[in-house]
Design an enzyme around this catalytic site. Structure first.
Site: not given
Length: 310
Positions: A113-115, A117
């Protein structure tokens, strides 16, 4: 030539993966007819005929598509949340110690996931090397551009009649049940998920993840953290950088790029660990392509847009 299929190519992540791969001459994108996009038999045929299949779908649909793959040679890279804490899947963050080799040999890869990462890049090495206790109770603030919310949110922010509330940053995930929290805790080896404050603001892309620490939280010094980051991020798409913009750090500094900067700021008593990257780049499509490159035995930077400091 390597055959690539994107299941869900109309979404934000799928579109960006398609855009990046379409320019490459070493790959062949196989594309399903729009009229067959939701036909299970057709999707199954395309998934099983691909060397690499990207799943750019909601969780339930990604689980359905993954179950359709019976070809043992097809590599699945799932960009949804569905399989990120599933031990049968390889977590697709190559910069973690030993993970690059696991990804290269995997057939089921869960894209981070972005957050998550940004948080994992900051915290996982500290826990692994004993600088941070697994029982540490952390907090995390994460600022993202609105493209991370997908087509609906993009349309809201780019509408000619944008609501006044969208002009200022908006915190969400207020119930502390954000979908990235399980992978943040598990991949970092933490006993407790952090208190997490994700915030979306009125700019298209870019992410800044911040983990504040008191010196007493660490089994070592702030300089030990800096040295560890420099050591473990000597290769790959994550690098250490303590550069700022005259005392500021822009969340959009790496928008349009596929790599990530991590840094440590503050003093001997209090510090902030900061990661900056594009939520659609290293936070989504760039990471997926990096994982594909590793599976195919290519330089992991192939086809990616890398920001280099002067």
């Amino acid at each position: 030539m390597t055959r690539i299929y994107i299941d869900g190519s109309a979404g934000t992540t799928g579109l960006r993966i398609r855009e990046r791969l379409a320019a490459r001459t070493d790959l062949h994108l196989i594309e399903i007819d729009e009229a067959l996009r939701k036909d299970p038999a057709a999707r199954s045929e395309y998934l099983n005929s691909a060397d690499v299949a990207f799943l750019c779908l909601p969780d339930a649909a990604a689980i359905e598509s993954a179950a359709m793959v019976s070809n043992p040679s097809t590599v699945i890279i799932d960009t949804s949340t569905a399989h990120r804490t599933n031990d049968a899947w390889t977590y697709g963050f190559p910069e973690l110690c030993g993970q690059r080799e696991k990804i290269a040999a995997a057939h089921k890869i869960a894209n981070p996931g972005c957050h998550a990462s940004g948080f994992i890049a900051l915290v996982a090495p500290l826990v692994a090397q004993g600088l941070l206790r697994p029982e540490a109770q952390l907090s995390c603030f994460s600022l993202t551009g609105y493209s991370g919310g997908g087509k609906k949110m993009i349309a809201e922010y780019e509408s000619d009649e944008t609501a006044a509330a969208l002009a200022a940053p908006r915190m969400y995930g207020l119930s502390q049940q954000h979908k990235h929290l399980p992978e943040m805790a598990k991949v970092c080896g933490l006993a407790h998920a952090p208190v997490f404050c994700p915030t979306v603001a009125d700019y298209y892309a870019g992410m800044e993840v911040v983990v504040p620490l008191f010196a007493g939280d660490l089994r070592g010094s702030i300089d030990d953290v800096r040295a560890l980051y420099r050591s473990c991020y000597a290769d790959g798409l994550v690098t250490y950088s303590d550069a700022d913009e005259s005392g500021f750090l822009s969340a959009g500094a790496l928008a349009g790029y596929d790599n990530m900067f991590v840094g440590v700021f503050g003093n001997a008593d209090r510090a902030v660990l900061v990661s900056r990257f594009d939520n659609l780049g290293k936070g989504a499509s760039g990471a997926a392509i990096q994982n594909m490159n590793l599976v195919l035995g290519l330089d992991e930077r192939t086809g990616l847009n890398i920001y280099k400091e002067d």
